[in-house]
Design a protein around this motif. Structure first.
Motif, PDB file in Angstrom:
ATOM      1  N   ALA A 101      77.641   0.300  18.768  1.00 35.67           N
ATOM      2  CA  ALA A 101      78.161   1.165  17.709  1.00 35.67           C
ATOM      3  C   ALA A 101      78.423   2.564  18.234  1.00 35.67           C
ATOM      4  CB  ALA A 101      77.171   1.210  16.547  1.00 35.67           C
ATOM      5  N   GLU A 102      77.581   3.041  19.140  1.00 37.91           N
ATOM      6  CA  GLU A 102      77.792   4.386  19.693  1.00 37.91           C
ATOM      7  C   GLU A 102      79.084   4.458  20.488  1.00 37.91           C
ATOM      8  OE1 GLU A 102      75.414   7.696  22.416  1.00 37.91           O
ATOM      9  OE2 GLU A 102      74.612   5.663  22.186  1.00 37.91           O
ATOM     10  N   GLN A 103      79.356   3.442  21.285  1.00 34.46           N
ATOM     11  CA  GLN A 103      80.583   3.463  22.073  1.00 34.46           C
ATOM     12  C   GLN A 103      81.821   3.334  21.178  1.00 34.46           C
ATOM     13  OE1 GLN A 103      80.625   0.772  25.345  1.00 34.46           O
ATOM     14  NE2 GLN A 103      82.723   1.257  25.942  1.00 34.46           N
ATOM     15  N   ALA A 104      81.660   2.632  20.050  1.00 36.60           N
ATOM     16  CA  ALA A 104      82.792   2.459  19.131  1.00 36.60           C
ATOM     17  C   ALA A 104      82.959   3.648  18.196  1.00 36.60           C
ATOM     18  CB  ALA A 104      82.606   1.179  18.315  1.00 36.60           C
ATOM     19  N   GLY A 105      82.088   4.650  18.281  1.00 39.05           N
ATOM     20  CA  GLY A 105      82.203   5.822  17.419  1.00 39.05           C
ATOM     21  C   GLY A 105      81.670   5.616  16.017  1.00 39.05           C
ATOM     22  N   LEU A 106      80.810   4.618  15.829  1.00 34.87           N
ATOM     23  CA  LEU A 106      80.282   4.318  14.497  1.00 34.87           C
ATOM     24  C   LEU A 106      78.862   4.837  14.291  1.00 34.87           C
ATOM     25  CD1 LEU A 106      81.519   0.636  14.030  1.00 34.87           C
ATOM     26  CD2 LEU A 106      82.461   2.691  12.987  1.00 34.87           C
ATOM     27  N   LEU A 107      78.281   5.447  15.320  1.00 33.53           N
ATOM     28  CA  LEU A 107      76.893   5.855  15.224  1.00 33.53           C
ATOM     29  C   LEU A 107      76.678   6.890  14.119  1.00 33.53           C
ATOM     30  CD1 LEU A 107      74.145   5.368  16.452  1.00 33.53           C
ATOM     31  CD2 LEU A 107      74.576   7.229  18.059  1.00 33.53           C
ATOM     32  N   ALA A 108      77.589   7.866  14.009  1.00 33.85           N
ATOM     33  CA  ALA A 108      77.455   8.889  12.969  1.00 33.85           C
ATOM     34  C   ALA A 108      77.537   8.275  11.578  1.00 33.85           C
ATOM     35  CB  ALA A 108      78.527   9.967  13.136  1.00 33.85           C
ATOM     36  N   THR A 109      78.460   7.332  11.389  1.00 37.14           N
ATOM     37  CA  THR A 109      78.604   6.696  10.080  1.00 37.14           C
ATOM     38  C   THR A 109      77.341   5.927   9.704  1.00 37.14           C
ATOM     39  OG1 THR A 109      80.972   6.461  10.468  1.00 37.14           O
ATOM     40  CG2 THR A 109      80.019   5.140   8.705  1.00 37.14           C
ATOM     41  N   ILE A 110      76.761   5.207  10.669  1.00 35.13           N
ATOM     42  CA  ILE A 110      75.522   4.473  10.407  1.00 35.13           C
ATOM     43  C   ILE A 110      74.396   5.442  10.066  1.00 35.13           C
ATOM     44  CG2 ILE A 110      73.762   2.984  11.450  1.00 35.13           C
ATOM     45  CD1 ILE A 110      75.997   1.712  13.106  1.00 35.13           C
ATOM     46  N   ASN A 111      74.291   6.527  10.839  1.00 37.58           N
ATOM     47  CA  ASN A 111      73.229   7.493  10.592  1.00 37.58           C
ATOM     48  C   ASN A 111      73.407   8.197   9.253  1.00 37.58           C
ATOM     49  OD1 ASN A 111      72.169  10.677  11.593  1.00 37.58           O
ATOM     50  ND2 ASN A 111      70.806   8.931  11.518  1.00 37.58           N
ATOM     51  N   ASN A 112      74.658   8.509   8.914  1.00 36.21           N
ATOM     52  CA  ASN A 112      74.906   9.141   7.616  1.00 36.21           C
ATOM     53  C   ASN A 112      74.487   8.229   6.473  1.00 36.21           C
ATOM     54  OD1 ASN A 112      76.003  11.095   9.223  1.00 36.21           O
ATOM     55  ND2 ASN A 112      78.115  10.748   8.607  1.00 36.21           N
ATOM     56  N   MET A 113      74.812   6.945   6.619  1.00 36.66           N
ATOM     57  CA  MET A 113      74.395   5.980   5.606  1.00 36.66           C
ATOM     58  C   MET A 113      72.875   5.871   5.546  1.00 36.66           C
ATOM     59  SD  MET A 113      75.756   3.937   3.324  1.00 36.66           S
ATOM     60  CE  MET A 113      77.404   3.449   3.879  1.00 36.66           C
ATOM     61  N   LEU A 114      72.226   5.935   6.712  1.00 36.79           N
ATOM     62  CA  LEU A 114      70.767   5.890   6.756  1.00 36.79           C
ATOM     63  C   LEU A 114      70.161   7.075   6.018  1.00 36.79           C
ATOM     64  CD1 LEU A 114      68.003   4.934   7.847  1.00 36.79           C
ATOM     65  CD2 LEU A 114      68.500   6.231   9.939  1.00 36.79           C
ATOM     66  N   LEU A 115      70.726   8.266   6.191  1.00 36.36           N
ATOM     67  CA  LEU A 115      70.208   9.449   5.508  1.00 36.36           C
ATOM     68  C   LEU A 115      70.299   9.296   3.996  1.00 36.36           C
ATOM     69  CD1 LEU A 115      71.647  12.248   7.826  1.00 36.36           C
ATOM     70  CD2 LEU A 115      69.238  11.700   7.480  1.00 36.36           C
ATOM     71  N   ALA A 155      69.164  -0.831   8.709  1.00 37.63           N
ATOM     72  CA  ALA A 155      69.104  -2.285   8.864  1.00 37.63           C
ATOM     73  C   ALA A 155      70.505  -2.860   8.646  1.00 37.63           C
ATOM     74  CB  ALA A 155      68.118  -2.889   7.871  1.00 37.63           C
ATOM     75  N   ILE A 156      71.145  -3.293   9.732  1.00 32.77           N
ATOM     76  CA  ILE A 156      72.472  -3.904   9.665  1.00 32.77           C
ATOM     77  C   ILE A 156      72.281  -5.398   9.489  1.00 32.77           C
ATOM     78  CG2 ILE A 156      74.678  -4.225  10.826  1.00 32.77           C
ATOM     79  CD1 ILE A 156      74.144  -1.345  10.151  1.00 32.77           C
ATOM     80  N   ARG A 157      72.823  -5.940   8.402  1.00 34.58           N
ATOM     81  CA  ARG A 157      72.617  -7.350   8.095  1.00 34.58           C
ATOM     82  C   ARG A 157      73.939  -8.113   8.099  1.00 34.58           C
ATOM     83  NH1 ARG A 157      69.011  -4.757   4.295  1.00 34.58           N
ATOM     84  NH2 ARG A 157      66.843  -5.109   4.930  1.00 34.58           N
ATOM     85  N   PRO A 169      68.160  -3.020  16.023  1.00 34.33           N
ATOM     86  CA  PRO A 169      68.790  -1.742  16.406  1.00 34.33           C
ATOM     87  C   PRO A 169      69.106  -1.657  17.882  1.00 34.33           C
ATOM     88  CG  PRO A 169      66.950  -1.365  14.926  1.00 34.33           C
ATOM     89  CD  PRO A 169      66.900  -2.812  15.291  1.00 34.33           C
ATOM     90  N   GLU A 170      68.200  -2.173  18.730  1.00 36.08           N
ATOM     91  CA  GLU A 170      68.473  -2.102  20.170  1.00 36.08           C
ATOM     92  C   GLU A 170      69.691  -2.928  20.565  1.00 36.08           C
ATOM     93  OE1 GLU A 170      65.181  -5.180  19.437  1.00 36.08           O
ATOM     94  OE2 GLU A 170      65.717  -3.162  18.760  1.00 36.08           O
ATOM     95  N   THR A 171      70.111  -3.826  19.683  1.00 33.52           N
ATOM     96  CA  THR A 171      71.294  -4.640  19.964  1.00 33.52           C
ATOM     97  C   THR A 171      72.578  -3.947  19.530  1.00 33.52           C
ATOM     98  OG1 THR A 171      70.016  -6.691  19.749  1.00 33.52           O
ATOM     99  CG2 THR A 171      72.411  -6.861  19.527  1.00 33.52           C
ATOM    100  N   ILE A 186      79.231  -8.645  17.575  1.00 33.81           N
ATOM    101  CA  ILE A 186      78.257  -7.707  17.002  1.00 33.81           C
ATOM    102  C   ILE A 186      78.971  -6.503  16.398  1.00 33.81           C
ATOM    103  CG2 ILE A 186      76.375  -6.122  17.567  1.00 33.81           C
ATOM    104  CD1 ILE A 186      75.489  -8.164  19.682  1.00 33.81           C
ATOM    105  N   LEU A 187      79.969  -5.982  17.109  1.00 29.22           N
ATOM    106  CA  LEU A 187      80.698  -4.826  16.604  1.00 29.22           C
ATOM    107  C   LEU A 187      81.411  -5.153  15.301  1.00 29.22           C
ATOM    108  CD1 LEU A 187      81.662  -1.934  16.908  1.00 29.22           C
ATOM    109  CD2 LEU A 187      83.526  -2.754  18.352  1.00 29.22           C
ATOM    110  N   ASP A 188      82.042  -6.335  15.251  1.00 32.08           N
ATOM    111  CA  ASP A 188      82.714  -6.731  14.010  1.00 32.08           C
ATOM    112  C   ASP A 188      81.706  -6.916  12.875  1.00 32.08           C
ATOM    113  OD1 ASP A 188      85.261  -6.625  14.996  1.00 32.08           O
ATOM    114  OD2 ASP A 188      85.341  -8.732  15.569  1.00 32.08           O
TER     115      ASP A 188
END
Length: 416
Positions: A228-242, A210-212, A221-223, A174-176
């Motif tokens: 992603a949060e533990q891998a430090g990618l949450l900010a990048t995903i949220n920035n892209m969402l904005l 939406a990660i595809r 998202p619950e998956t 999932i992370l990859d």
């Protein structure tokens, strides 16, 4: 001179001469006295009458031609005026389009700055990932379950990416997949309806990333969010969402919709100085979106913002942007402070709301407190009608959850 004008006087002269000569003789035949001088005068009168008659006919023709010329001139003037009005409208439209084009150019430049920041983030994350394998390797073995049939869609692309002999866990897959989606721009936008209660009329949409996968399958998202949060990618995903949300809302405003959209800003994004500075500057250039785009911040993050972030959000509030206080667990709210900072909604999960307010003597005590700051109550996680009935007595303004609709791709927004 036309031939008729040349020969007409000759004809009139001939007639006049005939009258001057013939009239006395004709009158003598009947026995009446008539002198020859009188005949000449009569012939002259006939001649003059002919000339006058010719002049009248000539004048009538000239007047008719003059009227025709005047009409032609008027037609030309009318056409010229029409052409001038058309030209003026074209020039005015062009003049109005120039500022719009300039504003659009500034918008694109601002988006490019944000996207550049995102690319830099992705590069940094990729460099960190090269030094360490996915997060599941550092977790206890009990947290990694075998890959199921539902996870087959992640199998082929990830297996091709690694040539080592060890078996990847589902969390690593999932992370990859999340990393690949970020690097290959497969982050889309999903929308979940937020309805007004009790009428259930659509009022807003919740924007979600939406990660595809390469095959087009969306990872819930619950998956992916905890991984992603533990891998430090949450900010990048949220920035892209904005970025995706702003682009989508601006496009929808140009079309038809008056529905508002709610987009979350996570704590990691609030602390991302480079991106958040660019983002707030970008929103200052798009104040026309203020009535259509609301930003959602958790109660935990809202109460722990540094002074700089607090000022930046206050600046956005002054421009007309509004905020949603999300994941509220402490109902001892500073209503006046929240209202002054631009918070217009308080969102509470349905189980939390029932747990907190069922113990209150008056179930509408929260509703009355929120009214003091003109803040609406929004409840999330409503899944069944029975659950909805149990919370309506609390004065809920808006509802969100599976009962009203699951998240759907933004491209299919008309299904609601």
């Amino acid at each position: 001179m036309s031939p008729s004008q040349f020969f007409a006087p000759i004809a009139y002269g001939a007639i006049a001469a005939a009258v001057a000569i013939g009239a006395p003789e004709a009158i003598d035949i009947v026995g009446l006295p008539f002198e020859r001088v009188a005949g000449i005068l009569l012939g002259l009168n006939v001649f003059l009458f002919g000339l006058w008659l010719q002049e009248m006919v000539a004048r009538q023709g000239a007047l008719k031609k003059l009227d025709q010329k005047i009409q032609r001139v008027q037609d030309v003037v009318i056409r010229q005026r029409s052409d001038m009005r058309s030209m003026a409208e074209t020039v005015r439209a062009h003049a109005e389009a120039v500022p719009e084009g300039a504003a659009e150019l500034e918008t694109v430049v601002a988006e490019m700055r944000m996207l550049k920041t995102l690319v830099g983030q992705l590069s940094a994350k990729s460099a960190q990932a090269a030094k360490a394998r996915p997060v599941a390797a550092a977790r206890p073995a009990a947290q990694a379950r075998p890959l199921t049939a539902q996870d087959d869609e992640y199998d082929d692309p990830i297996d091709d990416a690694y040539d080592d002999d060890r078996e990847l866990t589902d969390e690593e897959l999932i992370l990859d997949s999340v990393r690949d989606a970020l690097n290959e721009d497969r982050v889309g936008l999903s929308l979940q309806p937020i309805v007004q209660l009790p009428s259930r009329r659509l009022s807003m949409y919740q924007c979600m990333a939406a990660i595809r996968t390469p095959e087009g399958t969306e990872i819930p998202p619950e998956t992916y969010l905890p991984i992603a949060e533990q891998a430090g990618l949450l900010a990048t995903i949220n920035n892209m969402l904005l970025v995706r949300s702003v682009q989508f809302v601006r496009r929808m405003r140009r079309q038809r919709t008056q529905v508002a959209y709610v987009c979350e800003i996570v704590g990691e994004t609030l602390r991302d100085r480079d991106f958040f500075t660019d983002f707030t500057a970008f929103m200052r250039e798009n104040t026309d979106l203020a009535g259509s785009l609301h930003f959602q911040i958790t109660q935990h993050d809202a109460y722990r913002m540094d002074a700089r972030t607090d000022r930046e959000l206050a600046d956005l509030a002054k421009l007309g942007f509004r905020f949603v206080l999300d994941k509220v667990t402490n109902l001892d709210l500073f209503i006046s402070d929240l209202s002054q900072k631009g918070f217009r909604y308080v969102k509470i999960d349905a189980p939390v709301l029932v747990e907190k307010l069922s113990k209150q003597p008056d179930p509408r005590v929260l509703r009355r407190n929120l009214d003091l700051g003109a803040i609406d109550l929004m409840v999330d996680g409503i899944e069944k009608d029975a659950q909805l009935v149990s919370i309506l007595d609390y004065g809920v303004d808006f509802g969100q959850g599976a009962l009203f609709g699951l998240p759907r791709p933004a491209e299919k927004r008309d299904v609601y």
